[in-house]
Design an enzyme around this catalytic site. Structure first.
Site, PDB file in Angstrom:
ATOM      1  N   LYS A 164       0.901 -36.540 -12.031  1.00 58.86           N
ATOM      2  CA  LYS A 164      -0.504 -36.944 -12.006  1.00 58.86           C
ATOM      3  C   LYS A 164      -1.399 -35.724 -12.208  1.00 58.86           C
ATOM      4  CE  LYS A 164       0.802 -40.781  -9.133  1.00 58.86           C
ATOM      5  NZ  LYS A 164       1.538 -40.916  -7.926  1.00 58.86           N
ATOM      6  N   ASP A 200       5.039 -45.361  -2.918  1.00 57.20           N
ATOM      7  CA  ASP A 200       4.062 -46.450  -2.782  1.00 57.20           C
ATOM      8  C   ASP A 200       4.640 -47.831  -3.082  1.00 57.20           C
ATOM      9  OD1 ASP A 200       4.331 -45.741  -5.434  1.00 57.20           O
ATOM     10  OD2 ASP A 200       2.197 -45.681  -5.883  1.00 57.20           O
TER      11      ASP A 200
END
Length: 471
Positions: A164, A200
């Site tokens: 990211k 997640d």
């Protein structure tokens, strides 16, 4: 209705369309890759990681007490307090209250050292504790850490790479739980104990279980995309020492699925351009065709090409639309929303186009709506091919059940914010599963990752209701 540009739009529609036979083949390929990835010996033949999470017990409604969930996803840190009390109606569902705070990770922490990042996390845990009167409390912490890591037990995660927006100089090859524990120790005042780490999708799956005990799939379709599901431990070659009848959450890392060429036939020139300008060319091909980080960019490239051959916008200079990242994925949702509402309303499209520097005619507006539609449908259908493969894998673990129904807990900005994505995904998954004796129901697992991490902590440390009275 497509007007004079019909040939171009027809050609584009054809280019972006993946038919049911092709989707079924993609689903078959993913199913095959899942099985290969679960085996240590053959794992290197596929890119999907199929990582065991060591989460092998799920909440059943008997959990009580207070727990901290920590969620480091993109550039936001979330800290939450989950309090579980007796269910009001005496059923299995507990009564859960959540208090949470979000903290923006400052840019310098994205570039610095891992110690600086974890000190930032621990400092905000202290801030959260003070705000909620928890300074003196011994509370278990579940940590959702949404970066690739290797795990050999539930409270141990070796970081494989920063992804990211993170460009941190060190930390790869180290245990993120230990880094967090060290940072908490440096704060000095906090009594919280980190008992679990998960990613997640696993958090979303566990959070889904608290809404529906039949939840066996966790799916994220947001900035990125990934899925987790419940697999028989006996099928996971790298996990030893478990009774064979146990199930464990497996983090698929399915964003890597097509990196071995499984979707080459469907990758368009626009996808190739998106890939070439992305931070990691050649990787995450599946994700780049589905997730929020890229949908707007695919639409932008198509519009630029249509403009360059004189099919839309009577201008060659396209303002922001002509620059990489100049068309936000949020616009795709807003334009679709207006198109559904119908009544020939086009104000939203016009104002969005004006904001990126393009003046559009009524015909242009219709073209833009269709481009958004084609790109959205393809994304949802590829996601459905993936979920149908996961559902079939779960079905194979339950041969005794003829018509198995499984629930998928879903979170993420595309699923939650795009007006047609959920329906497109559900309908196509239904069709692709129809002949395989399994059906998937979808529920929204809101706050999935943070709440899920806190629930994992709760399951690990089943405590008596006495703890509650001390809160």
């Amino acid at each position: 209705k497509m007007g004079s540009f019909q040939p171009h739009l027809e050609k584009l529609k054809k280019l972006m369309h993946i038919n049911d036979v092709q989707l079924a083949l993609i689903s078959d390929r993913m199913l095959q890759d899942m099985s290969i990835g679960l085996q240590k010996s053959t794992k290197s033949n596929v890119r999907m990681e199929m990582l065991p999470s060591y989460v092998d017990s799920l909440p059943d409604g008997s959990e009580r007490g207070a727990y901290i969930g920590l969620d480091l996803g993109g550039t936001n840190l979330r800290v939450l307090l989950l309090t579980l009390t007796d269910s009001i109606d005496g059923g299995a569902k507990f009564d859960a209250t959540i208090k949470s705070e979000s903290y923006k990770v400052p840019n310098e922490k994205l570039e610095g050292t891992s110690a600086e990042l974890f000190d930032f996390i621990a400092a905000n845990m202290v801030d959260f504790a003070i705000k909620n009167g928890l300074e003196e409390k011994m509370l278990p912490v579940g940590f959702t850490f949404s970066f690739p890591f290797d795990q050999d037990r539930i409270d141990h995660a070796i970081l494989k790479q920063w992804t990211k927006a993170y460009n941190i100089k060190d930390g790869v090859g180290e245990d993120v739980v230990q880094m967090l524990r060290d940072a908490i120790a440096r704060q000095g005042s906090l009594k919280f104990e980190v008992v679990a780490v998960c990613n997640d999708t696993v958090g979303t799956l566990v959070s889904g279980v608290s809404e529906d005990q039949n939840c066996q799939i966790g799916l994220i379709v947001g900035t990125g995309t990934n899925a987790a599901y419940l697999e028989k431990v006996s099928n996971i070659e790298s996990v030893n020492g478990y009774k064979d009848d146990r199930f464990m959450c497996v983090d698929m890392e399915w964003e890597y699925f097509a990196d071995t060429g499984a979707l080459n036939h469907f990758v368009t020139e626009f996808d190739k351009q998106v890939d070439a300008t992305s931070p990691m060319p050649g990787e995450f091909i599946f994700e780049k065709m589905i997730s929020g980080m890229y949908l707007g960019e695919i639409v932008r490239l198509i519009l630029c090409q249509l403009a360059s051959v004189g099919n839309i916008f009577n201008e060659k200079c396209l303002g922001d639309l002509g620059t990489t990242g100049g068309f936000d994925s949020r616009y795709v949702s807003d334009i679709t929303e207006e198109a559904i509402a119908g009544h020939g309303e086009t104000n939203v499209v016009k104002s969005i186009l004006a904001s990126v520097g393009v003046k559009a005619s009524q015909g242009d507006v219709h073209t833009v709506q269709l481009v958004c539609e084609f790109v959205s449908i393809r994304a949802a259908h590829l996601c459905a091919a993936g979920i149908s493969a996961v559902a079939r894998k779960i079905k194979a673990n339950h041969p005794e059940k003829n018509d198995l129904v499984v629930t998928a807990g879903v979170d993420g900005s595309v699923y939650a914010g795009h007006p047609t994505f959920d329906t497109l995904l559900e309908d196509k998954t239904d069709e692709l599963c129809r002949n395989h004796g399994v059906k998937v129901q979808f529920i929204r697992a809101k706050d999935g990752s943070g709440k899920g991490a806190a629930l994992i902590a709760a399951v690990l440390t089943k405590v008596s209701t006495l703890v509650l009275t001390t809160l």
